[in-house]
Every structure is written in C-alpha cells, then in structure tokens.
Design a protein around this motif. Sequence first.
Motif, PDB file in Angstrom:
ATOM      1  N   SER A   1      -7.741   5.449   2.268  1.00  0.00           N
ATOM      2  CA  SER A   1      -6.258   5.175   2.430  1.00  0.00           C
ATOM      3  C   SER A   1      -5.400   6.324   2.276  1.00  0.00           C
ATOM      4  O   SER A   1      -4.320   6.598   2.796  1.00  0.00           O
ATOM      5  CB  SER A   1      -6.140   4.166   1.358  1.00  0.00           C
TER       6      SER A   1
ATOM      7  N   GLY B   1     -12.562   4.424  -1.281  1.00  0.00           N
ATOM      8  CA  GLY B   1     -11.749   3.865  -0.786  1.00  0.00           C
ATOM      9  C   GLY B   1     -10.268   4.279  -0.596  1.00  0.00           C
ATOM     10  O   GLY B   1      -9.303   4.233   0.254  1.00  0.00           O
ATOM     11  N   PHE B   2      -9.832   4.815  -1.873  1.00  0.00           N
ATOM     12  CA  PHE B   2      -8.648   5.570  -2.247  1.00  0.00           C
ATOM     13  C   PHE B   2      -8.249   6.727  -1.474  1.00  0.00           C
ATOM     14  O   PHE B   2      -7.616   6.964  -0.882  1.00  0.00           O
ATOM     15  CB  PHE B   2      -8.439   5.855  -3.905  1.00  0.00           C
TER      16      PHE B   2
ATOM     17  N   ASN C   1       0.651  -1.335   0.076  1.00  0.00           N
ATOM     18  CA  ASN C   1      -0.220  -0.225   0.002  1.00  0.00           C
ATOM     19  C   ASN C   1       0.824   1.191  -0.025  1.00  0.00           C
ATOM     20  O   ASN C   1       0.389   2.345  -0.591  1.00  0.00           O
ATOM     21  CB  ASN C   1      -0.962   0.159   1.276  1.00  0.00           C
TER      22      ASN C   1
ATOM     23  N   PHE D   1      -7.087   0.389  -6.251  1.00  0.00           N
ATOM     24  CA  PHE D   1      -8.173   0.771  -5.418  1.00  0.00           C
ATOM     25  C   PHE D   1      -9.425   0.494  -6.520  1.00  0.00           C
ATOM     26  O   PHE D   1      -9.359   0.985  -7.427  1.00  0.00           O
ATOM     27  CB  PHE D   1      -8.209   2.148  -4.622  1.00  0.00           C
TER      28      PHE D   1
END
Length: 299
Positions: free
Chosen positions: A92, A88-89, A56, A83
């Motif tokens: 993160s 979600g991106f 990640n 992603f």
Amino acid sequence: MKEIEAVLKMQNYIRAHYKDGDFHADNVCSTVGYSKRQANRFFKKYFHKTLQEYINAVCLTESANELLNTKKPILEVALNSHFQSHEGFLRSFYKRFHITPSVYRDKKVALPLFTPHPISHYGTLLKHKEELSMSNEWNFCTVTVKERKRRKLIYLPSHTAQDYFSYCEEVGCEWEGLLNSIVEKMEPAALLELPDRFVEHGFSKIAAGVEVPLNYDKELPEQYKIVELPECIMLYFQGEPYENEENFSKAIESLSMAIRKYNPALYGYQFAYDVAPSFNFGADTSTGARFAIPARYTN
C-alpha cells in the motif's frame, strides 16, 4: 449543504479516531447514519476518493511521518496504520508513494502526503468574499521586511488555474503534502503567483511551491520544476489570529484586501513582481494569514 455537513462530520470523526485500535470505516458511516455506499458517493464527489481510499491516505501519511520522525520498527508503524502485515503495508505504501518505507526512511525524499482540508472551507470562502466585498472595514496586518539570499524554488505549475480552488481542481491537492515533506524547505508550502519569466507557454501564473537552499539537489517528481531565485527583498504580511478554524478563508481574504490598500512607497519600497514569486502561505488560528511579496527600493 446537507451533504457537506455529513462529509464534514465524517472528516472530523476520522481526524479524531483514526489512531484508535478499533477504528473502521463502518464506524465513520454510523456517525452520520449513512450507508457505506452513500458515504463513498459523497467522498467521490468532493475528494475523488472512496471513503476507504480517503482513510488509507490519512493513515499512510501518518505512517510516513512516523517513519521520518521516529525510530519505530516498520512493522510497528504498519500496525499503527491498521495494516495486519508488513507485506500489506509495504504494497500500500509503495502504491501510494512509489517508494518503499525503508528507502523513504533512508533517503527522506519528498512524498505526496495527504492534507485532509475540511470540506466546509470552500463554502466559507465564497461566503466571506461576499461579506468582505460589502464591508468598508480596515483590515489590520503587520509588515516585516526580510533580505533574502539566493536560493532555489521548487514549484508545480498549472495550465489554467486562477486561484487556490481552481489550482486544486486542475492538479489535485497532493502538492501540499509533497512540498511540506521536503525537510530542507525554508517555509511551508504556499500558493504562488509566478513572475512572467517563469511562466512557460501554455501555463498560467498560478503554481504551488517552496523555497530550498541553493545546494538542494534531490530528485523530484517529473512534473515539478526547480529554478534559482536571486537576492531580493520580501515583504511579509501577517493578519490577526482568529479562533474559529472555519474563518481561515475570511482571514486570507481579509489580508488580501489589506495588501491591496497598502502603499509600500511610503516606506521607500515598491512591489517587484518580476523578481520573485508572491507567496500565499494560507492561514492558521494561532498566527493568522501570511503572505510574502517581493519588493525593491524606490531609490
């Protein structure tokens, strides 16, 4: 050594394939024949991250570079980083960098980008230090004199570090990515030996930093410091290029030994460690190792 070889093989696989559409952590494990549990144990031991956290960090750093250097839509950047959704991106990216992708693209602030140094470097450094200490071979380098104007220094100090590895053990290795993400930097991030006047009580002389123009005024993470540097002379030492990437430690140590043998007084200079920091820029196969040391005229 067996663990280090396995981790290095996984690192190399990640570096070569993390942009592939079908890239997955399971593929990384299968390259060395270890389970994900074993791989996580190795990565925790050497990088303080699980395998997935390491992946990640690599992917999010690449996404930051895309945001800065391209005009791709944020969703496309997210999909390129494996992603499945914009949301979600965003979560993160914010969790790692404490800023949203859109704000980063707009403000171009410094970020703690991840620099995945090969695990083998530490072992090769110890080996080459021993080899060089037993050698009487002269170490070739070139020296360039530069007159430097007033500028600022952004740096991250340490409490007890004495060299690169003890510095990274104390503060982590995200300093390199953060400092190199500063678009106004004059040179790449470097390990520093600070003048005594910059060393506060409870800190060591070892830090990491970059020089920026005098008018730099962007916000920095709390632990970073910024000071003004005076006009001065800097002597830039550069070693020879080399072919094998794993010889980077040997290149750095070889150049260090050459500097210790160098007599600046023959050319009308003396080292001036009280004026500005010394910079260790590391090494690269195409350029060799590079250092910069402050100096003054002897007369």
